[in-house]
Design a protein around this motif. Structure first.
Motif, PDB file in Angstrom:
ATOM      1  N   ALA A  40     -12.204   1.669 -11.858  1.00  0.00           N
ATOM      2  CA  ALA A  40     -11.893   1.784 -13.723  1.00  0.00           C
ATOM      3  C   ALA A  40     -13.482   2.011 -14.208  1.00  0.00           C
ATOM      4  O   ALA A  40     -14.765   2.057 -13.094  1.00  0.00           O
ATOM      5  CB  ALA A  40     -11.806   0.130 -13.790  1.00  0.00           C
ATOM      6  N   PRO A  41     -13.693   2.483 -15.175  1.00  0.00           N
ATOM      7  CA  PRO A  41     -15.229   2.105 -15.620  1.00  0.00           C
ATOM      8  C   PRO A  41     -15.716   1.475 -15.849  1.00  0.00           C
ATOM      9  O   PRO A  41     -16.028   0.717 -15.762  1.00  0.00           O
ATOM     10  CB  PRO A  41     -14.457   2.811 -17.028  1.00  0.00           C
ATOM     11  N   GLY A  42     -17.264   2.202 -14.843  1.00  0.00           N
ATOM     12  CA  GLY A  42     -18.421   0.775 -14.543  1.00  0.00           C
ATOM     13  C   GLY A  42     -18.081   0.501 -13.436  1.00  0.00           C
ATOM     14  O   GLY A  42     -19.174  -0.525 -13.041  1.00  0.00           O
ATOM     15  N   THR A  43     -17.445   0.150 -12.671  1.00  0.00           N
ATOM     16  CA  THR A  43     -17.151   0.035 -11.327  1.00  0.00           C
ATOM     17  C   THR A  43     -16.684   0.139  -9.908  1.00  0.00           C
ATOM     18  O   THR A  43     -16.870   2.689 -10.461  1.00  0.00           O
ATOM     19  CB  THR A  43     -15.953  -0.730 -11.474  1.00  0.00           C
ATOM     20  N   GLN A  44     -17.351   0.384  -9.142  1.00  0.00           N
ATOM     21  CA  GLN A  44     -17.233   1.138  -7.621  1.00  0.00           C
ATOM     22  C   GLN A  44     -15.547   1.356  -7.036  1.00  0.00           C
ATOM     23  O   GLN A  44     -14.587   0.753  -7.470  1.00  0.00           O
ATOM     24  CB  GLN A  44     -17.844   0.426  -6.745  1.00  0.00           C
ATOM     25  N   ARG A  45     -15.525   2.584  -6.824  1.00  0.00           N
ATOM     26  CA  ARG A  45     -14.016   2.848  -6.116  1.00  0.00           C
ATOM     27  C   ARG A  45     -13.754   1.853  -4.937  1.00  0.00           C
ATOM     28  O   ARG A  45     -14.407   1.919  -4.283  1.00  0.00           O
ATOM     29  CB  ARG A  45     -14.485   4.471  -5.961  1.00  0.00           C
ATOM     30  N   GLU A  46     -12.595   1.266  -5.421  1.00  0.00           N
ATOM     31  CA  GLU A  46     -12.380   0.593  -4.290  1.00  0.00           C
ATOM     32  C   GLU A  46     -10.705   0.433  -4.046  1.00  0.00           C
ATOM     33  O   GLU A  46     -10.319   0.930  -4.610  1.00  0.00           O
ATOM     34  CB  GLU A  46     -12.453  -0.672  -4.818  1.00  0.00           C
ATOM     35  N   LEU A  47     -10.133   0.322  -2.411  1.00  0.00           N
ATOM     36  CA  LEU A  47      -9.455   0.259  -2.081  1.00  0.00           C
ATOM     37  C   LEU A  47      -8.198  -0.158  -2.691  1.00  0.00           C
ATOM     38  O   LEU A  47      -8.535  -1.474  -2.875  1.00  0.00           O
ATOM     39  CB  LEU A  47      -9.334  -0.162  -0.250  1.00  0.00           C
ATOM     40  N   VAL A  48      -7.028   0.613  -3.160  1.00  0.00           N
ATOM     41  CA  VAL A  48      -5.619  -0.383  -3.671  1.00  0.00           C
ATOM     42  C   VAL A  48      -4.721  -0.424  -2.598  1.00  0.00           C
ATOM     43  O   VAL A  48      -3.929  -1.732  -2.508  1.00  0.00           O
ATOM     44  CB  VAL A  48      -5.409   0.497  -4.447  1.00  0.00           C
ATOM     45  N   ALA A  49      -4.814   0.404  -1.503  1.00  0.00           N
ATOM     46  CA  ALA A  49      -3.747   0.395  -0.605  1.00  0.00           C
ATOM     47  C   ALA A  49      -4.098   1.028   0.962  1.00  0.00           C
ATOM     48  O   ALA A  49      -4.434   1.847   0.405  1.00  0.00           O
ATOM     49  CB  ALA A  49      -2.352   0.564  -0.617  1.00  0.00           C
ATOM     50  N   GLY A  50      -3.757   1.310   2.289  1.00  0.00           N
ATOM     51  CA  GLY A  50      -4.789   2.082   3.306  1.00  0.00           C
ATOM     52  C   GLY A  50      -2.874   1.642   4.232  1.00  0.00           C
ATOM     53  O   GLY A  50      -2.524   0.673   4.200  1.00  0.00           O
ATOM     54  N   ILE A  51      -3.296   2.612   4.659  1.00  0.00           N
ATOM     55  CA  ILE A  51      -1.917   3.133   6.164  1.00  0.00           C
ATOM     56  C   ILE A  51      -2.978   3.909   6.741  1.00  0.00           C
ATOM     57  O   ILE A  51      -2.956   4.801   6.679  1.00  0.00           O
ATOM     58  CB  ILE A  51      -0.687   3.243   5.519  1.00  0.00           C
ATOM     59  N   ILE A  52      -2.148   3.370   8.310  1.00  0.00           N
ATOM     60  CA  ILE A  52      -2.820   4.219   9.394  1.00  0.00           C
ATOM     61  C   ILE A  52      -1.183   5.177  10.393  1.00  0.00           C
ATOM     62  O   ILE A  52      -0.029   4.398   9.874  1.00  0.00           O
ATOM     63  CB  ILE A  52      -3.517   3.573  10.529  1.00  0.00           C
ATOM     64  N   SER A  53      -1.944   5.813  10.704  1.00  0.00           N
ATOM     65  CA  SER A  53      -0.286   6.717  11.630  1.00  0.00           C
ATOM     66  C   SER A  53       0.737   6.306  12.234  1.00  0.00           C
ATOM     67  O   SER A  53       1.514   6.608  12.015  1.00  0.00           O
ATOM     68  CB  SER A  53      -1.110   7.948  12.561  1.00  0.00           C
ATOM     69  N   GLY A  54      -0.231   4.413  12.438  1.00  0.00           N
ATOM     70  CA  GLY A  54       0.994   3.752  13.049  1.00  0.00           C
ATOM     71  C   GLY A  54       1.625   3.175  12.160  1.00  0.00           C
ATOM     72  O   GLY A  54       3.059   2.536  12.946  1.00  0.00           O
ATOM     73  N   GLY A  55       1.777   3.297  11.325  1.00  0.00           N
ATOM     74  CA  GLY A  55       2.591   2.218   9.880  1.00  0.00           C
ATOM     75  C   GLY A  55       1.476   0.794   9.611  1.00  0.00           C
ATOM     76  O   GLY A  55       2.398   0.084   8.540  1.00  0.00           O
ATOM     77  N   SER A  56       0.699   0.362  10.466  1.00  0.00           N
ATOM     78  CA  SER A  56      -0.115  -1.065   9.321  1.00  0.00           C
ATOM     79  C   SER A  56      -0.615  -0.246   8.558  1.00  0.00           C
ATOM     80  O   SER A  56      -1.366   0.478   7.515  1.00  0.00           O
ATOM     81  CB  SER A  56      -0.745  -1.884  10.870  1.00  0.00           C
ATOM     82  N   THR A  57      -0.257  -1.461   6.805  1.00  0.00           N
ATOM     83  CA  THR A  57      -1.318  -1.633   5.788  1.00  0.00           C
ATOM     84  C   THR A  57      -1.619  -2.166   5.345  1.00  0.00           C
ATOM     85  O   THR A  57      -1.499  -3.733   6.465  1.00  0.00           O
ATOM     86  CB  THR A  57       0.601  -1.513   4.652  1.00  0.00           C
ATOM     87  N   ASN A  58      -2.526  -1.684   4.563  1.00  0.00           N
ATOM     88  CA  ASN A  58      -3.263  -3.312   4.189  1.00  0.00           C
ATOM     89  C   ASN A  58      -3.923  -3.028   2.570  1.00  0.00           C
ATOM     90  O   ASN A  58      -3.431  -1.748   2.520  1.00  0.00           O
ATOM     91  CB  ASN A  58      -4.781  -3.586   4.695  1.00  0.00           C
ATOM     92  N   TYR A  59      -3.186  -3.785   1.515  1.00  0.00           N
ATOM     93  CA  TYR A  59      -4.106  -4.472   0.427  1.00  0.00           C
ATOM     94  C   TYR A  59      -4.722  -4.819  -0.448  1.00  0.00           C
ATOM     95  O   TYR A  59      -4.995  -6.283   0.382  1.00  0.00           O
ATOM     96  CB  TYR A  59      -2.168  -4.522   0.031  1.00  0.00           C
ATOM     97  N   ALA A  60      -5.171  -4.608  -1.281  1.00  0.00           N
ATOM     98  CA  ALA A  60      -6.597  -5.136  -2.314  1.00  0.00           C
ATOM     99  C   ALA A  60      -5.172  -5.951  -2.653  1.00  0.00           C
ATOM    100  O   ALA A  60      -4.317  -6.193  -3.078  1.00  0.00           O
ATOM    101  CB  ALA A  60      -6.444  -4.621  -3.136  1.00  0.00           C
ATOM    102  N   ASP A  61      -6.152  -7.615  -2.948  1.00  0.00           N
ATOM    103  CA  ASP A  61      -5.390  -8.945  -3.315  1.00  0.00           C
ATOM    104  C   ASP A  61      -4.593  -8.467  -5.143  1.00  0.00           C
ATOM    105  O   ASP A  61      -3.254  -9.260  -4.489  1.00  0.00           O
ATOM    106  CB  ASP A  61      -6.130 -10.481  -3.215  1.00  0.00           C
ATOM    107  N   SER A  62      -4.931  -7.948  -5.657  1.00  0.00           N
ATOM    108  CA  SER A  62      -4.842  -7.641  -6.716  1.00  0.00           C
ATOM    109  C   SER A  62      -3.022  -6.821  -6.639  1.00  0.00           C
ATOM    110  O   SER A  62      -2.260  -6.715  -8.107  1.00  0.00           O
ATOM    111  CB  SER A  62      -5.561  -7.486  -7.845  1.00  0.00           C
ATOM    112  N   VAL A  63      -2.928  -6.244  -6.009  1.00  0.00           N
ATOM    113  CA  VAL A  63      -1.826  -5.647  -6.136  1.00  0.00           C
ATOM    114  C   VAL A  63      -0.671  -5.549  -4.809  1.00  0.00           C
ATOM    115  O   VAL A  63       0.602  -5.202  -4.380  1.00  0.00           O
ATOM    116  CB  VAL A  63      -2.778  -3.751  -5.987  1.00  0.00           C
ATOM    117  N   LYS A  64      -0.892  -6.948  -4.347  1.00  0.00           N
ATOM    118  CA  LYS A  64      -0.193  -7.143  -3.348  1.00  0.00           C
ATOM    119  C   LYS A  64       1.196  -7.853  -3.679  1.00  0.00           C
ATOM    120  O   LYS A  64       1.013  -8.510  -4.966  1.00  0.00           O
ATOM    121  CB  LYS A  64      -0.968  -8.235  -2.430  1.00  0.00           C
ATOM    122  N   GLY A  65       2.457  -7.346  -3.152  1.00  0.00           N
ATOM    123  CA  GLY A  65       3.564  -8.062  -3.605  1.00  0.00           C
ATOM    124  C   GLY A  65       3.970  -7.028  -5.122  1.00  0.00           C
ATOM    125  O   GLY A  65       5.591  -6.957  -5.389  1.00  0.00           O
ATOM    126  N   ARG A  66       3.144  -6.253  -5.318  1.00  0.00           N
ATOM    127  CA  ARG A  66       3.936  -5.895  -6.966  1.00  0.00           C
ATOM    128  C   ARG A  66       3.308  -3.913  -5.960  1.00  0.00           C
ATOM    129  O   ARG A  66       4.914  -2.388  -6.207  1.00  0.00           O
ATOM    130  CB  ARG A  66       3.062  -5.290  -7.620  1.00  0.00           C
TER     131      ARG A  66
END
Length: 123
Positions: A40-66
């Motif tokens: 977002a303007p004026g902020t640092q680029r941050e992770l929304v969601a990540g995934i590794i080749s084995g399939g494990s994922t992680n999400y920012a709290d603000s997007v979990k469930g969506r």
């Protein structure tokens, strides 16, 4: 040289959905980790969601469930399905890839960023 090419951004009404895609090409590189980031303007680029080749994922709290991240290893492509979009999700989304990804970026010898795709959610 590795390239990440994003597609799927656009304008949607609040509560709607979009699906982002990011295809990696060049040098026959296979990334262990891929992720979606936003800035977002004026902020640092941050992770929304990540995934590794084995399939494990992680999400920012603000997007979990969506939001849901997935990948097709054979196609070296990562996707971000975004549902129940909110106006505060409006910004540029970037794809990134590397050996591993953390809150602010991906790392490794072939780490790469896409050019970004705009997502706009109207209220």
């Amino acid at each position: 040289q590795v390239q990440l090419v994003e597609s799927g951004g656009g304008l949607v009404q609040a509560g709607g959905s979009l699906r982002l895609s990011c295809a990696a090409s060049g040098n026959d590189v296979r990334f262990n980790a891929m992720g979606w980031y936003r800035q977002a303007p004026g902020t640092q680029r941050e992770l929304v969601a990540g995934i590794i080749s084995g399939g494990s994922t992680n999400y920012a709290d603000s997007v979990k469930g969506r939001f849901t991240i997935s990948r097709d290893n054979a196609k070296n492509t990562v996707y971000l399905q975004m549902n129940k979009l909110k106006p505060e999700d409006t910004t540029v989304y970037y794809c990134a890839a590397g050996d591993y990804c953390s809150t602010y970026g991906c790392y490794g010898a072939n780490r790469s960023w896409g050019q970004g795709t705009q997502v706009t959610v109207s209220s």
